[in-house]
Design an enzyme around this catalytic site. Structure first.
Site, short mmCIF file in Angstrom:
data_model
loop_
_atom_site.label_atom_id
_atom_site.label_comp_id
_atom_site.label_asym_id
_atom_site.label_seq_id
_atom_site.Cartn_x
_atom_site.Cartn_y
_atom_site.Cartn_z
N ASN A 7 0.87 -1.17 0.00
CA ASN A 7 0.00 0.00 0.00
C ASN A 7 0.91 1.22 0.00
O ASN A 7 1.54 1.53 1.01
CB ASN A 7 -0.91 -0.01 1.23
N GLU A 34 -3.96 1.91 -2.89
CA GLU A 34 -4.04 3.35 -2.64
C GLU A 34 -3.19 4.14 -3.63
O GLU A 34 -2.34 4.95 -3.26
CB GLU A 34 -3.64 3.70 -1.19
N ASP A 149 -3.90 -4.86 1.21
CA ASP A 149 -4.18 -4.24 2.50
C ASP A 149 -5.58 -4.67 2.89
O ASP A 149 -6.57 -4.18 2.34
CB ASP A 149 -4.06 -2.72 2.37
N ASN A 151 -6.84 -4.38 5.99
CA ASN A 151 -7.35 -3.58 7.10
C ASN A 151 -7.96 -4.45 8.20
O ASN A 151 -8.94 -4.07 8.84
CB ASN A 151 -8.35 -2.53 6.60
N ASP A 220 -1.49 -6.06 6.25
CA ASP A 220 -1.20 -6.35 4.84
C ASP A 220 -0.86 -7.82 4.73
O ASP A 220 0.07 -8.30 5.40
CB ASP A 220 -0.06 -5.48 4.33
N ASP A 249 2.80 4.71 5.05
CA ASP A 249 2.68 4.17 6.41
C ASP A 249 2.63 2.64 6.40
O ASP A 249 2.67 2.01 7.46
CB ASP A 249 1.47 4.74 7.14
N HIS A 250 2.59 2.03 5.21
CA HIS A 250 2.68 0.57 5.05
C HIS A 250 4.03 0.21 4.44
O HIS A 250 4.71 1.06 3.85
CB HIS A 250 1.59 0.07 4.09
#
Length: 259
Positions: A7, A34, A149, A151, A220, A249-250
């Site tokens: 991501n 994303e 991802d 989540n 992930d 941030d991933h």
């Protein structure tokens, strides 16, 4: 054969990081999430310049997914069939291997915001639609991998502070039940298969020095069908891109398949 997921939290911002990572880690297929790019702004030329092809589903500002690959993918599917959704969250394609065709799916599962929100309801509906579609896909493609991802942190091992996260998004019982329904289809968590005791965090908040403190979540994942799991020799989390300047941030997850 190597598959990976990342991501990137805006391909417009992080294209140089993606190109650099691919040159250092020449995986066969990289699943991106994303993108945050319109369909016509995808940087195909830059990827072709380093020897990669791509199929993608773009969306301005939010969402967007892609499959970046050394060889061209076929039988491309964008979005979950029979599920009306303006958000671009899924793309699938088929790739050749020594063991026959492999179906690879890049998925960006909804965040859900909070368990009492409309976005959480949408997340549960989305997972139900994904489950129904994957059940059919597995009948057509025995060698199937769905990376992305999700989540969802499947267990407390995947959470840096389970007590702090109790009752919050990513760890709620309904989300974990939706994850388990995917597993029950005959899919397997590649990282947990190889590393049963390693937290393997893949996401860290930008705030409060979370990455420095390793206060992360494992959200992930790479899920493999049973026939494909027999060829999985390794799965690892590459933390190095999270230390970049202006990182996502991933961070990437890589699967090694002996095919």
């Amino acid at each position: 054969m190597k598959l990976a997921t990342w991501n990137v939290n805006s391909l417009r911002v992080r294209l140089p990081q993606v190109i650099d990572w691919l040159q250092q880690n020449p995986v066969d297929v990289l699943c991106l999430q994303e993108l945050k790019l319109p369909q016509d702004k995808f940087p195909l030329d830059a990827l072709q310049a380093i020897g990669y092809q791509a199929v993608w589903a773009g969306q301005p500002t939010y969402n967007g997914v892609a499959l970046i690959s050394k060889t061209e993918g076929t039988q491309v599917q964008r979005n979950i069939p029979h599920f009306e959704d303006p958000q671009q969250r899924v793309i699938a394609a088929t790739y050749d291997s020594a063991k026959g065709p492999i179906r690879v799916i890049s998925a960006y599962c909804p965040n859900g915001q909070a368990p009492d929100s409309d976005k959480y309801i949408y997340k549960m509906q989305w997972f139900a639609a994904l489950e129904n579609w994957l059940s059919d896909e597995l009948q057509h493609y025995p060698h199937l991998a769905i990376l992305g991802d999700y989540n969802v942190a499947p267990t407390d091992l995947d959470v840096h502070d389970p007590k702090k996260w109790e009752g919050k998004i990513h760890v709620s019982p309904a989300e974990r039940a939706a994850w388990q329904k995917l597993i029950d289809l005959g899919l397997h968590d590649a990282f947990r298969h190889i590393h049963p005791e390693d937290p393997g965090f893949t996401w860290w908040d930008y705030r409060r020095g979370a990455f420095r403190r390793n206060a992360g979540l494992r959200i992930d994942h790479a899920l493999l069908s049973t026939p494909l799991l027999t060829h999985c020799s390794d799965c690892l989390v590459d933390k190095s891109p999270r230390a970049n300047e202006q990182p996502s941030d991933h961070t990437p997850v890589i699967v090694q398949l002996d095919l």
